[in-house]
Design a protein around this motif. Sequence first.
Motif, mmCIF file in Angstrom:
data_model
loop_
_atom_site.group_PDB
_atom_site.id
_atom_site.type_symbol
_atom_site.label_atom_id
_atom_site.label_comp_id
_atom_site.label_asym_id
_atom_site.label_seq_id
_atom_site.Cartn_x
_atom_site.Cartn_y
_atom_site.Cartn_z
ATOM 1 N N ALA A 125 0.713 -1.071 0.099
ATOM 2 C CA ALA A 125 -0.038 0.097 0.150
ATOM 3 C C ALA A 125 0.823 1.270 0.022
ATOM 4 C CB ALA A 125 -1.087 0.030 1.115
ATOM 5 N N GLY A 126 2.252 1.167 0.251
ATOM 6 C CA GLY A 126 2.950 2.420 0.193
ATOM 7 C C GLY A 126 3.545 2.645 1.289
ATOM 8 N N SER A 127 3.239 2.227 2.577
ATOM 9 C CA SER A 127 3.650 2.557 3.973
ATOM 10 C C SER A 127 5.311 2.375 3.864
ATOM 11 C CB SER A 127 3.008 1.697 5.152
ATOM 12 O OG SER A 127 1.712 2.237 5.026
ATOM 13 N N ILE A 128 6.098 3.015 4.277
ATOM 14 C CA ILE A 128 7.506 3.083 4.393
ATOM 15 C C ILE A 128 8.251 3.243 5.655
ATOM 16 C CG2 ILE A 128 9.484 4.509 3.615
ATOM 17 C CD1 ILE A 128 7.970 5.207 1.020
ATOM 18 N N ASN A 129 9.198 2.448 6.008
ATOM 19 C CA ASN A 129 9.985 2.445 6.987
ATOM 20 C C ASN A 129 11.405 2.681 6.434
ATOM 21 O OD1 ASN A 129 10.576 2.394 9.844
ATOM 22 N ND2 ASN A 129 11.329 0.200 9.147
ATOM 23 N N TYR A 130 12.261 3.501 7.240
ATOM 24 C CA TYR A 130 13.811 3.765 7.190
ATOM 25 C C TYR A 130 14.637 3.489 8.355
ATOM 26 C CZ TYR A 130 12.630 6.095 2.788
ATOM 27 O OH TYR A 130 11.940 6.317 1.457
ATOM 28 N N ALA A 131 15.589 3.031 8.111
ATOM 29 C CA ALA A 131 16.699 3.222 9.366
ATOM 30 C C ALA A 131 17.114 4.367 9.529
ATOM 31 C CB ALA A 131 17.935 2.247 8.940
ATOM 32 N N ASP A 132 17.317 4.881 10.890
ATOM 33 C CA ASP A 132 17.698 6.098 11.195
ATOM 34 C C ASP A 132 18.595 6.723 10.304
ATOM 35 O OD1 ASP A 132 16.613 5.821 14.637
ATOM 36 O OD2 ASP A 132 15.567 6.311 12.899
ATOM 37 N N SER A 133 19.901 5.693 10.115
ATOM 38 C CA SER A 133 21.244 6.167 9.630
ATOM 39 C C SER A 133 20.919 6.631 8.122
ATOM 40 C CB SER A 133 22.016 4.911 9.625
ATOM 41 O OG SER A 133 21.266 3.892 8.968
ATOM 42 N N VAL A 134 19.744 6.302 7.475
ATOM 43 C CA VAL A 134 19.442 6.605 5.969
ATOM 44 C C VAL A 134 18.480 7.834 6.047
ATOM 45 C CG1 VAL A 134 20.514 4.471 5.236
ATOM 46 C CG2 VAL A 134 17.927 4.714 5.403
ATOM 47 N N LYS A 135 17.797 7.985 6.901
ATOM 48 C CA LYS A 135 16.709 8.986 6.913
ATOM 49 C C LYS A 135 17.138 10.072 5.950
ATOM 50 C CE LYS A 135 13.680 7.289 10.536
ATOM 51 N NZ LYS A 135 13.071 7.266 11.482
ATOM 52 N N GLY A 136 16.167 10.818 5.227
ATOM 53 C CA GLY A 136 16.663 12.220 4.562
ATOM 54 C C GLY A 136 17.512 12.007 3.455
ATOM 55 N N ARG A 137 18.158 10.677 3.255
ATOM 56 C CA ARG A 137 19.070 10.839 2.033
ATOM 57 C C ARG A 137 18.720 9.545 1.156
ATOM 58 N NH1 ARG A 137 24.210 8.370 3.401
ATOM 59 N NH2 ARG A 137 23.238 7.350 5.053
ATOM 60 N N PHE A 138 18.265 8.491 1.652
ATOM 61 C CA PHE A 138 17.714 7.267 0.849
ATOM 62 C C PHE A 138 16.254 7.357 0.629
ATOM 63 C CE2 PHE A 138 21.119 4.138 1.998
ATOM 64 C CZ PHE A 138 21.865 5.035 1.626
ATOM 65 N N THR A 139 15.637 7.078 -0.652
ATOM 66 C CA THR A 139 14.213 6.805 -0.786
ATOM 67 C C THR A 139 13.864 5.592 -1.351
ATOM 68 O OG1 THR A 139 13.938 9.372 -1.251
ATOM 69 C CG2 THR A 139 12.282 8.077 -1.989
ATOM 70 N N ILE A 140 12.871 4.967 -0.700
ATOM 71 C CA ILE A 140 12.467 3.436 -1.361
ATOM 72 C C ILE A 140 11.057 4.024 -1.962
ATOM 73 C CG2 ILE A 140 11.185 2.920 0.641
ATOM 74 C CD1 ILE A 140 11.971 -0.169 0.394
ATOM 75 N N SER A 141 10.978 3.130 -3.221
ATOM 76 C CA SER A 141 9.756 3.225 -3.925
ATOM 77 C C SER A 141 9.424 1.898 -4.622
ATOM 78 C CB SER A 141 9.689 4.373 -4.761
ATOM 79 O OG SER A 141 10.643 4.227 -5.892
ATOM 80 N N ARG A 142 8.360 1.755 -5.148
ATOM 81 C CA ARG A 142 8.257 0.447 -5.712
ATOM 82 C C ARG A 142 7.058 0.724 -6.921
ATOM 83 N NH1 ARG A 142 5.517 -3.639 -1.626
ATOM 84 N NH2 ARG A 142 4.696 -4.909 -3.473
#
Length: 120
Positions: free
Chosen positions: A54-71
């Motif tokens: 459905a598009g809900s996303i979770n990031y590791a704190d170390s990559v927040k603001g730098r990495f973007t996941i999409s599908r």
Amino acid sequence: QVQLVESGGGLVQPGGSLRLSCAASGNFFTINDMGWYRRAPGKARELVASITKAGSINYADSVKGRFTISRDNAKSTVYLQMNSLKPEDTAVYYCNADVLPTLLSRNEYWGQGTQVTVSS
């Protein structure tokens, strides 16, 4: 049989960008969560980012603001856009997918891994 095929790794200088792709192929009913993990030398595997169907996303704190996941559900593909890369991002990155081969079965699959090296 379901396969996850990754692409997009390589060598990049600090501050640079890379985009990883992971495409699922084979026969399956649907894919639930997809995500990216990484394993750096001498360290345990860690979750980098995950995304639900459905598009809900979770990031590791170390990559927040730098990495973007999409599908792209139509293409059964997950992406990881990595910006402002740091040497500590150097690792083998693995794609992961929670797949329902049939309506009544469920398996976890892993890609073969792609090396990301951040170095000047």
